[in-house]
Design a protein around this motif. Structure first.
Motif, PDB file in Angstrom:
ATOM      1  N   GLU A 273       1.950   7.631 -12.625  1.00  0.00           N
ATOM      2  CA  GLU A 273       3.411   7.730 -12.634  1.00  0.00           C
ATOM      3  C   GLU A 273       3.895   9.159 -12.815  1.00  0.00           C
ATOM      4  OE1 GLU A 273       7.186   5.859 -15.105  1.00  0.00           O
ATOM      5  OE2 GLU A 273       5.253   4.839 -15.165  1.00  0.00           O
ATOM      6  N   ALA A 274       3.179   9.942 -13.604  1.00  0.00           N
ATOM      7  CA  ALA A 274       3.598  11.324 -13.860  1.00  0.00           C
ATOM      8  C   ALA A 274       3.581  12.146 -12.578  1.00  0.00           C
ATOM      9  CB  ALA A 274       2.703  11.958 -14.921  1.00  0.00           C
ATOM     10  N   GLN A 275       2.510  12.013 -11.788  1.00  0.00           N
ATOM     11  CA  GLN A 275       2.413  12.755 -10.536  1.00  0.00           C
ATOM     12  C   GLN A 275       3.454  12.279  -9.523  1.00  0.00           C
ATOM     13  OE1 GLN A 275      -0.109  15.280  -9.238  1.00  0.00           O
ATOM     14  NE2 GLN A 275       0.213  15.659 -11.418  1.00  0.00           N
ATOM     15  N   PHE A 276       3.683  10.975  -9.492  1.00  0.00           N
ATOM     16  CA  PHE A 276       4.694  10.418  -8.590  1.00  0.00           C
ATOM     17  C   PHE A 276       6.076  10.966  -8.938  1.00  0.00           C
ATOM     18  CE2 PHE A 276       7.794   7.235  -7.243  1.00  0.00           C
ATOM     19  CZ  PHE A 276       7.387   6.961  -5.940  1.00  0.00           C
TER      20      PHE A 276
ATOM     21  N   GLY B 114       0.797  -1.226   0.000  1.00  0.00           N
ATOM     22  CA  GLY B 114       0.000   0.000   0.000  1.00  0.00           C
ATOM     23  C   GLY B 114       0.822   1.265   0.000  1.00  0.00           C
ATOM     24  N   GLY B 115       2.147   1.137  -0.059  1.00  0.00           N
ATOM     25  CA  GLY B 115       3.014   2.319  -0.083  1.00  0.00           C
ATOM     26  C   GLY B 115       3.446   2.737   1.305  1.00  0.00           C
ATOM     27  N   CYS B 116       3.410   4.034   1.584  1.00  0.00           N
ATOM     28  CA  CYS B 116       3.854   4.557   2.877  1.00  0.00           C
ATOM     29  C   CYS B 116       2.779   4.301   3.929  1.00  0.00           C
ATOM     30  CB  CYS B 116       4.139   6.055   2.775  1.00  0.00           C
ATOM     31  SG  CYS B 116       4.622   6.784   4.355  1.00  0.00           S
ATOM     32  N   PHE B 117       3.102   3.447   4.877  1.00  0.00           N
ATOM     33  CA  PHE B 117       2.131   3.052   5.900  1.00  0.00           C
ATOM     34  C   PHE B 117       1.703   4.251   6.742  1.00  0.00           C
ATOM     35  CE2 PHE B 117       0.290   0.997   9.497  1.00  0.00           C
ATOM     36  CZ  PHE B 117      -0.117  -0.253   9.068  1.00  0.00           C
TER      37      PHE B 117
ATOM     38  N   ILE C  84       1.129  13.423  -1.647  1.00  0.00           N
ATOM     39  CA  ILE C  84       0.686  13.404  -3.050  1.00  0.00           C
ATOM     40  C   ILE C  84       1.223  12.171  -3.753  1.00  0.00           C
ATOM     41  CG2 ILE C  84       0.951  14.566  -5.293  1.00  0.00           C
ATOM     42  CD1 ILE C  84       1.060  17.229  -3.671  1.00  0.00           C
ATOM     43  N   ALA C  85       2.494  11.885  -3.548  1.00  0.00           N
ATOM     44  CA  ALA C  85       3.135  10.766  -4.242  1.00  0.00           C
ATOM     45  C   ALA C  85       2.565   9.428  -3.807  1.00  0.00           C
ATOM     46  CB  ALA C  85       4.639  10.797  -3.993  1.00  0.00           C
TER      47      ALA C  85
ATOM     48  N   ALA D 166      -0.432   4.645  -5.547  1.00  0.00           N
ATOM     49  CA  ALA D 166      -1.549   3.708  -5.391  1.00  0.00           C
ATOM     50  C   ALA D 166      -2.500   3.755  -6.578  1.00  0.00           C
ATOM     51  CB  ALA D 166      -2.303   4.014  -4.098  1.00  0.00           C
ATOM     52  N   MET D 167      -2.617   4.940  -7.191  1.00  0.00           N
ATOM     53  CA  MET D 167      -3.540   5.112  -8.319  1.00  0.00           C
ATOM     54  C   MET D 167      -2.876   4.846  -9.665  1.00  0.00           C
ATOM     55  SD  MET D 167      -6.427   6.013  -6.880  1.00  0.00           S
ATOM     56  CE  MET D 167      -7.423   6.882  -8.075  1.00  0.00           C
TER      57      MET D 167
END
Length: 200
Positions: free
Chosen positions: A183-186, A108-111, A173-174, A179-180
């Protein structure tokens, strides 16, 4: 005495194994999504054994939070903080966070970012602990920024409080972008974060 030590070691090993599963589940479904039954099925451990290890759901949730934070600390924070210069440590924290999320070290990324959203309006022990970890992360950025300014590795006009705020905002934001599948926003969040800590 020897048998007691063996039981303790077995218990610690079982607890660590269960927490590895619970951190992965909660990183995607949230700490509220954790149940003894689901975790027993995922970890291949009897539900009763998990209850013996943790007692109640809140204790399991708190232990899961700490386990996830420890995973990040070992993977990112400790190596970054071992570097010699404050600007190196600051950049390593930034690049390490983005790499941690990109590599799906937790699915899930950053917990902590996810838990902050989940518990922002839920008073209690979990929210308090999440807030404490958030404060520690912010203070780490602020302290390193002050040290980097003093070492003339960042501009004298840089504002450590604003710098930490901006870095945490880009992380939020990243994390959603990752999660969505955006890639551009990340990538934009990562590039902007690195610009902040590399400004001369």
């Amino acid at each position: 005495m020897v048998e007691t030590d063996r039981r303790r070691i077995r218990g610690e090993k079982a607890r660590a194994g269960v927490l590895a599963h619970s951190a992965r589940i909660a990183s995607v479904e949230g700490l509220e999504g954790l149940t003894f039954g689901r975790l027993a099925s995922e970890a291949g451990v009897a539900k009763g054994n998990i209850q013996v290890l943790f007692g109640d759901k809140e204790a399991l949730q708190l232990a899961t939070l700490e386990s996830a934070v420890d995973l990040y600390r070992v993977a990112v924070v400790e190596p970054a903080m071992a570097l010699a210069r404050p600007d190196e440590r600051l950049r390593a924290l930034v690049t390490g966070w983005f790499q941690f999320v990109q590599d799906r070290s937790l699915p899930g990324g950053c917990f902590l970012t996810a838990a902050s959203n989940e518990y922002r309006t839920r008073p209690g022990a979990i929210r308090d602990r999440v807030k404490q970890h958030r404060n520690e992360a912010r203070e780490r950025f602020e302290t390193l920024a002050r040290e980097a300014i003093a070492a003339k590795a960042l501009p004298a006009a840089a504002n450590p409080v604003r710098l930490a705020f901006d870095l945490l905002a880009y992380q939020a934001i990243a994390n959603v972008a990752a999660a969505m599948g955006d890639e551009a926003q990340f990538t934009m969040a990562r590039e902007r974060s690195l610009e902040i800590v590399s400004a001369k």
